[in-house]
Design a protein around this motif. Structure first.
Motif, short mmCIF file in Angstrom:
data_model
loop_
_atom_site.label_atom_id
_atom_site.label_comp_id
_atom_site.label_asym_id
_atom_site.label_seq_id
_atom_site.Cartn_x
_atom_site.Cartn_y
_atom_site.Cartn_z
N ALA A 165 0.46 -1.18 -0.09
CA ALA A 165 -0.05 -0.37 -0.16
C ALA A 165 0.71 1.45 0.04
N GLN A 166 0.61 2.66 -0.27
CA GLN A 166 1.05 3.43 -0.43
C GLN A 166 0.44 4.98 0.09
N LEU A 175 -1.35 -0.62 -9.40
CA LEU A 175 -0.74 0.35 -8.28
C LEU A 175 -1.18 -0.85 -7.19
N PRO A 176 -0.47 -0.43 -6.46
CA PRO A 176 -1.27 -0.94 -4.22
C PRO A 176 -2.38 -0.26 -3.87
N ALA A 177 -3.64 -0.28 -2.74
CA ALA A 177 -4.12 -0.05 -2.04
C ALA A 177 -3.59 1.66 -2.05
N THR A 178 -3.88 2.61 -2.44
CA THR A 178 -3.63 4.37 -1.69
C THR A 178 -4.19 4.91 -1.40
N TYR A 179 -4.25 5.72 -0.37
CA TYR A 179 -4.51 6.69 0.07
C TYR A 179 -3.77 8.00 -0.16
N VAL A 180 -5.24 8.75 -0.33
CA VAL A 180 -4.22 10.19 -0.27
C VAL A 180 -4.87 11.42 0.10
N ASP A 181 -4.58 12.31 0.82
CA ASP A 181 -5.45 13.36 1.50
C ASP A 181 -4.47 14.58 1.38
N THR A 182 -4.96 15.71 1.46
CA THR A 182 -4.54 17.04 1.21
C THR A 182 -6.04 17.74 1.72
N GLY A 232 -5.63 0.56 9.76
CA GLY A 232 -6.07 -0.67 10.70
C GLY A 232 -6.41 -1.43 10.02
N ARG A 233 -8.07 -1.17 8.83
CA ARG A 233 -8.48 -1.73 8.57
C ARG A 233 -7.76 -2.19 7.39
N LEU A 234 -6.77 -2.29 6.77
CA LEU A 234 -5.48 -2.12 5.11
C LEU A 234 -4.64 -3.43 6.37
N LEU A 235 -4.60 -3.36 7.33
CA LEU A 235 -3.78 -4.21 7.86
C LEU A 235 -4.43 -5.43 8.19
N THR A 236 -5.63 -5.20 8.54
CA THR A 236 -6.04 -6.66 8.99
C THR A 236 -6.68 -7.26 7.85
N PRO A 273 -6.16 -10.65 14.06
CA PRO A 273 -5.56 -9.36 14.04
C PRO A 273 -4.55 -8.62 14.68
N VAL A 274 -4.52 -7.56 13.82
CA VAL A 274 -3.62 -6.34 14.21
C VAL A 274 -3.28 -5.85 15.77
N ARG A 275 -2.28 -5.25 16.44
CA ARG A 275 -2.29 -5.25 17.75
C ARG A 275 -3.13 -3.99 17.62
N THR A 276 -4.44 -3.18 18.58
CA THR A 276 -4.66 -2.24 19.04
C THR A 276 -3.81 -1.32 19.66
N ALA A 277 -4.33 -0.31 20.09
CA ALA A 277 -3.90 0.87 21.35
C ALA A 277 -4.60 0.16 22.49
#
Length: 349
Positions: free
Chosen positions: A186-187, A249-256, A314-318, A324-328
């Motif tokens: 992912a990116q 391309l892998p799963a991508t998250y873009v924010d601005t 978190g959703r991607l890793l799960t 399940p991934v470790r959470t806080a």
């Protein structure tokens, strides 16, 4: 004639009022900014269950590229290989180091138990052309080759970065796709610097006046990294908006932010990934200026932006693992929200 601009978020506007802003960047100002010491990385590690390791890998010309590896400590760790976030810092291609904005991926280390590797690519104008993205590629290749030693799952390497780092992450992902390795899962592109042409509507909106990052400052950064390259000589790995093919391309998250120079090139990049059949999640934060969530993580919109980005990871890793991934903590999103809204110091973006 003044070009109308989207209004700043009121809380961010008030916070920004106390920050000295610039209209342009030149070599003398750059030297001054580089000389300003950042908070020591040790201060960001206080209270975090993390171990730090330093190493170097050789660039193509033999120059050493520094990498910092941050791993969850042994408390509560399992034998399962961890995901990795390969962090590429911001700074307009001309400033910053591998500890810039490192509080962002360190929050992911705490939340999910990821290993964070941050690369100290060489800066323009001392380094030009593909040197910066090549340095990042060399570091990523080393991480993949040493995944067993680092306790990393090579199938779950995520590249991430803000601003120039986001642009380099996008270029690196294109380069890895075209070379067939290393695998990138992912990116995460945070207000990425993607287009050297610097000619979008949002670019012109944030011209002719002071700001966190203006069209004129952007032109300086691109001029520094491109050197003598012009027109068709500019590779898409350096200016990813030039890439004609965004398929594969892998799963991508873009924010601005809606109130920043990179808004239009960032939204266009996500749109073109969709058009190529890819998966991208795009967030445009109303009233956000360039780097708002790094500079003022305590602001409400910043905390929301960081929490939303972290939730996506978190959703991607799960989805990538049956375990399940470790959470806080048991409180999940509520605890994570409090952590994100309370941590982090202002950083150059």
């Amino acid at each position: 004639m003044t070009t109308p601009r989207p209004a700043l978020d009121p809380e961010l506007r008030d916070l920004l009022a106390d920050m000295p802003l610039m209209s342009r960047l030149d070599t003398d100002t750059l030297a001054h900014l580089r000389a300003v010491a950042s908070p020591p990385v040790e201060s960001l590690l206080v209270g975090r269950q993390a171990e730090r390791r330093e190493t170097t890998v050789p660039a193509g010309d033999g120059a050493p590229i520094a990498l910092s590896v941050f791993s969850p400590d042994n408390t509560g760790r399992t034998a399962q290989a961890a995901p990795c976030v390969y962090w590429i810092h911001g700074g307009g291609m001309v400033m910053g180091d591998r500890f810039s904005q490192i509080d962002i991926p360190l929050e992911w280390l705490e939340a999910f138990g990821v290993v964070v590797v941050s690369v100290d690519y060489r800066l323009a104008p001392e380094a030009t052309g593909t040197t910066l993205v090549d340095d990042c590629y060399r570091g990523l290749s080393w991480v993949a080759e040493h995944s067993d030693e680092l306790g990393i799952d090579p199938a779950r390497i995520i590249v991430a970065g803000p601003s120039a780092g986001g642009g380099l992450a996008a270029g690196l992902t294109l380069l890895a796709r075209d070379r067939g390795a290393p695998a990138i899962a992912a990116q995460i592109l945070i207000c990425p610097m993607l287009d050297h042409r610097n000619d979008s509507v949002s670019s012109h909106q944030y011209s002719d006046g002071p700001g966190v990052w203006t069209r004129e400052m952007n032109a300086f950064g691109w001029s520094a990294v491109l050197g003598d390259l012009t027109g068709d000589e500019v590779p898409a790995y350096v200016s990813p908006a030039l890439a004609e093919d965004l398929s594969g391309l892998p799963a991508t998250y873009v924010d601005t932010g809606s109130a920043e120079v990179f808004r239009d090139e960032d939204t266009d990049y996500a749109t073109r990934i969709w058009a190529a059949g890819g998966q991208a999640e795009l967030h445009v934060w109303a009233g956000g200026f360039h780097g708002f969530d790094a500079l003022y993580p305590q602001a409400r919109v910043s905390a929301t932006a960081r929490r939303t980005r972290t939730a996506w990871l978190g959703r991607l890793l799960t989805a990538q693992t049956s375990t399940p991934v470790r959470t806080a903590g048991a409180a999940g999103d509520g605890l994570l929200s409090r952590n994100l809204s309370g941590r982090g110091a202002p950083r150059a973006v």
